[in-house]
Design a protein around this motif. Structure first.
Motif, short mmCIF file in Angstrom:
data_model
loop_
_atom_site.label_atom_id
_atom_site.label_comp_id
_atom_site.label_asym_id
_atom_site.label_seq_id
_atom_site.Cartn_x
_atom_site.Cartn_y
_atom_site.Cartn_z
N LEU A 1 0.83 -1.20 0.00
CA LEU A 1 0.00 0.00 0.00
C LEU A 1 0.87 1.25 0.00
CD1 LEU A 1 -2.75 1.44 0.35
CD2 LEU A 1 -2.48 1.14 2.82
N GLY A 2 1.88 1.28 0.87
CA GLY A 2 2.74 2.45 0.96
C GLY A 2 3.56 2.68 -0.29
N ALA A 3 4.11 1.61 -0.85
CA ALA A 3 4.98 1.74 -2.02
C ALA A 3 4.23 2.18 -3.26
CB ALA A 3 5.70 0.42 -2.29
N THR A 4 3.02 1.66 -3.44
CA THR A 4 2.28 1.96 -4.67
C THR A 4 1.46 3.25 -4.57
OG1 THR A 4 0.42 0.55 -3.96
CG2 THR A 4 2.14 -0.47 -5.32
N SER A 5 1.29 3.77 -3.36
CA SER A 5 0.43 4.95 -3.20
C SER A 5 1.07 6.23 -3.71
CB SER A 5 0.05 5.13 -1.72
OG SER A 5 1.19 5.44 -0.94
N VAL A 6 2.38 6.25 -3.86
CA VAL A 6 3.07 7.49 -4.23
C VAL A 6 3.72 7.43 -5.61
CG1 VAL A 6 3.50 8.16 -1.84
CG2 VAL A 6 5.15 6.72 -3.03
N LEU A 7 3.71 6.26 -6.24
CA LEU A 7 4.29 6.13 -7.59
C LEU A 7 3.20 6.31 -8.64
CD1 LEU A 7 6.62 3.01 -7.17
CD2 LEU A 7 7.35 5.38 -7.51
N ASP A 8 3.58 6.83 -9.80
CA ASP A 8 2.67 6.88 -10.94
C ASP A 8 2.69 5.50 -11.59
OD1 ASP A 8 1.19 7.28 -13.18
OD2 ASP A 8 2.41 8.93 -13.97
N MET A 9 1.76 4.65 -11.14
CA MET A 9 1.80 3.26 -11.58
C MET A 9 1.43 3.09 -13.05
SD MET A 9 3.02 2.12 -8.87
CE MET A 9 3.18 0.43 -9.45
N ASN A 10 0.90 4.12 -13.68
CA ASN A 10 0.60 4.04 -15.11
C ASN A 10 1.87 3.91 -15.94
OD1 ASN A 10 -2.24 4.30 -14.82
ND2 ASN A 10 -2.02 6.53 -14.57
N LYS A 11 2.99 4.24 -15.33
CA LYS A 11 4.27 4.15 -16.05
C LYS A 11 4.84 2.73 -16.06
CE LYS A 11 5.84 8.85 -14.91
NZ LYS A 11 6.90 9.64 -14.23
N THR B 1 12.18 -10.32 5.01
CA THR B 1 11.97 -9.73 3.69
C THR B 1 10.60 -10.16 3.21
OG1 THR B 1 14.33 -9.69 3.15
CG2 THR B 1 12.78 -9.64 1.31
N GLU B 2 9.77 -9.17 2.86
CA GLU B 2 8.42 -9.46 2.39
C GLU B 2 8.34 -9.36 0.87
OE1 GLU B 2 8.39 -9.72 6.16
OE2 GLU B 2 8.87 -7.71 5.40
N LEU B 3 7.66 -10.32 0.28
CA LEU B 3 7.36 -10.30 -1.14
C LEU B 3 5.84 -10.20 -1.27
CD1 LEU B 3 9.58 -13.31 -2.36
CD2 LEU B 3 10.21 -10.88 -2.30
N VAL B 4 5.36 -9.20 -1.99
CA VAL B 4 3.91 -9.05 -2.14
C VAL B 4 3.57 -8.67 -3.57
CG1 VAL B 4 4.05 -6.73 -1.16
CG2 VAL B 4 1.84 -7.85 -1.34
N LEU B 5 2.73 -9.48 -4.18
CA LEU B 5 2.33 -9.32 -5.57
C LEU B 5 0.92 -8.77 -5.63
CD1 LEU B 5 3.29 -10.02 -8.55
CD2 LEU B 5 1.85 -12.07 -8.32
N GLY B 6 0.72 -7.78 -6.45
CA GLY B 6 -0.62 -7.22 -6.54
C GLY B 6 -0.77 -6.25 -7.69
N ASP B 7 -1.93 -5.61 -7.70
CA ASP B 7 -2.30 -4.62 -8.70
C ASP B 7 -2.52 -3.31 -7.97
OD1 ASP B 7 -3.54 -2.95 -10.52
OD2 ASP B 7 -4.73 -4.53 -11.41
N ALA B 8 -1.82 -2.27 -8.33
CA ALA B 8 -1.89 -1.01 -7.62
C ALA B 8 -3.27 -0.37 -7.70
CB ALA B 8 -0.85 -0.03 -8.16
N GLN B 9 -4.11 -0.81 -8.64
CA GLN B 9 -5.45 -0.24 -8.73
C GLN B 9 -6.30 -0.62 -7.53
OE1 GLN B 9 -6.04 1.96 -11.14
NE2 GLN B 9 -3.92 1.54 -11.73
N ASN B 10 -5.91 -1.71 -6.86
CA ASN B 10 -6.66 -2.14 -5.67
C ASN B 10 -5.67 -2.72 -4.66
OD1 ASN B 10 -8.56 -2.85 -3.83
ND2 ASN B 10 -9.69 -4.25 -5.15
N PRO B 11 -4.89 -1.86 -4.00
CA PRO B 11 -3.82 -2.34 -3.14
C PRO B 11 -4.29 -3.06 -1.89
CG PRO B 11 -4.03 0.04 -2.97
CD PRO B 11 -4.90 -0.40 -4.11
N SER B 12 -5.58 -2.98 -1.57
CA SER B 12 -6.08 -3.71 -0.41
C SER B 12 -6.38 -5.16 -0.76
CB SER B 12 -7.35 -3.04 0.14
OG SER B 12 -8.39 -3.08 -0.82
N GLN B 13 -6.37 -5.49 -2.05
CA GLN B 13 -6.66 -6.84 -2.51
C GLN B 13 -5.43 -7.41 -3.21
OE1 GLN B 13 -9.57 -8.57 -1.96
NE2 GLN B 13 -10.22 -6.84 -0.70
#
Length: 328
Positions: free
Chosen positions: A119-129, A144-156
């Motif tokens: 949530l923190g990492a994707t909230s400040v980047l322009d993920m469209n790039k 070390t945490e590995l987390v895979l997701g889609d920034a359009q819905n970082p809670s899921q």
């Protein structure tokens, strides 16, 4: 409007951020303040906090308490991670936090740590790039945490896994702090790779198209890779770094003596004894991900370095939830 404070207490450092939230969103009041306290010193071996480590973290908590009081904060969340999960005497630590801040720490799971980091990492980047799916790698002192997701819905998030490998833990376990022997490096690599292999049974690494690396180790090694001699946050945050470039630096730094590492002015003094182990973890994470992607017919040659991660996620999550409560 509400004002919130987030504290991220990790294995190597403790950080504070204060922000307000209103109808226009989140507004940072006190940007990240970091103190290197090495709370996790010896925890991998003794499974307990040392008195010296507790003294260091208490000093930082006292400082943070004064800052929080000064800004009349409405809500505080204190998050403790890998070292605290492993310490059998953590009740003493928790009691001190309650005495100074009026709250008990949230000793969160590795999966919750991963969610907040994403949530923190994707909230400040322009993920469209960047191309999805995104893998956030939060390389800490103890885990070390590995987390895979889609920034359009970082809670899921799609998948997350917490590995018990980090800069402090691996440095102490394999004595990598000062010109380590090649057999020690090889043993550490075997351990790290084994952890990543297990992680890959939960997180489908072959699907990754963008890697976002967060934490002090990642940003420090990125700064060295692009030739910085003094650390400049604005030049690192959001920068795309070639994996080959940072890998060459990683392999050099892990083999340095402590004296040589002390000449790396870009490295925080409190991190110089463990930066070699952190560099090794980062090198192996990048290689294993790249290999998994290529085995699936893909290709990944770079990552995004980010100054934002768990602490940002803590603050944003807390502010969003509390503002929704008072606005309901």
């Amino acid at each position: 409007m509400i004002t919130v404070a987030g504290i991220d207490c990790g294995t190597n450092s403790i950080r504070l951020m204060i922000a307000s939230m209103d109808n226009d969103g989140l507004h940072v009041i006190v940007p990240r303040i970091m103190r290197v306290v090495r709370l996790g010193e010896g925890v991998d071996v003794h499974h307990a906090f040392s008195s010296a480590a507790l003294s260091r973290v208490y000093e930082a908590i006292d400082e943070f308490a004064e800052i929080i009081d000064h800004h009349h904060v409405d809500y505080v969340r204190f998050v403790a991670t890998s070292a605290t999960r492993d310490a059998k005497n953590r009740h003493e630590f928790e009691s001190y936090i309650y005495e100074r801040l009026g709250i008990y720490p949230d000793v969160i799971s590795g999966e919750e740590e991963a969610r907040l980091s994403f949530l923190g990492a994707t909230s400040v980047l322009d993920m469209n790039k960047f191309e999805a799916p995104y893998l956030v790698v939060d390389l800490g002192g103890g885990s070390t945490e590995l987390v895979l997701g889609d920034a359009q819905n970082p809670s899921q998030i799609e998948a997350a896994y917490s590995m018990n490998i980090g800069s402090v833990r691996m440095s102490e376990r394999y004595h990598l702090e000062d010109a380590p022997q090649e057999d020690a490096i090889s043993a550490a690599i075997e351990d790290i790779d084994g952890n990543i292999t297990r992680a890959a049974t939960t997180v489908p690494l072959h699907k990754v198209r963008t890697i976002i690396g967060v934490s002090g180790t990642v940003t420090t090694m990125s700064a060295i890779a692009i030739g910085q001699t003094e650390y400049h946050q604005e030049s690192i945050d959001g920068t795309i770094i070639e994996i080959d470039d940072v890998d060459a630096v990683n392999n050099r730094v892990v083999r340095m003596s402590r004296v040589e590492r002390d000449t790396l002015s870009v490295v925080h003094p409190g991190r110089r004894d463990v930066i070699g182990a952190g560099a090794l973890v980062w090198s192996r994470v990048l290689k294993n991900i790249s290999d998994c992607v290529e085995a699936d017919g893909g290709h990944i040659t770079s990552y995004v370095a980010s100054e934002h991660g768990l602490l940002d996620g803590i603050v944003l999550d807390l502010a969003t939830r509390k503002y929704a409560e008072i606005s309901a």
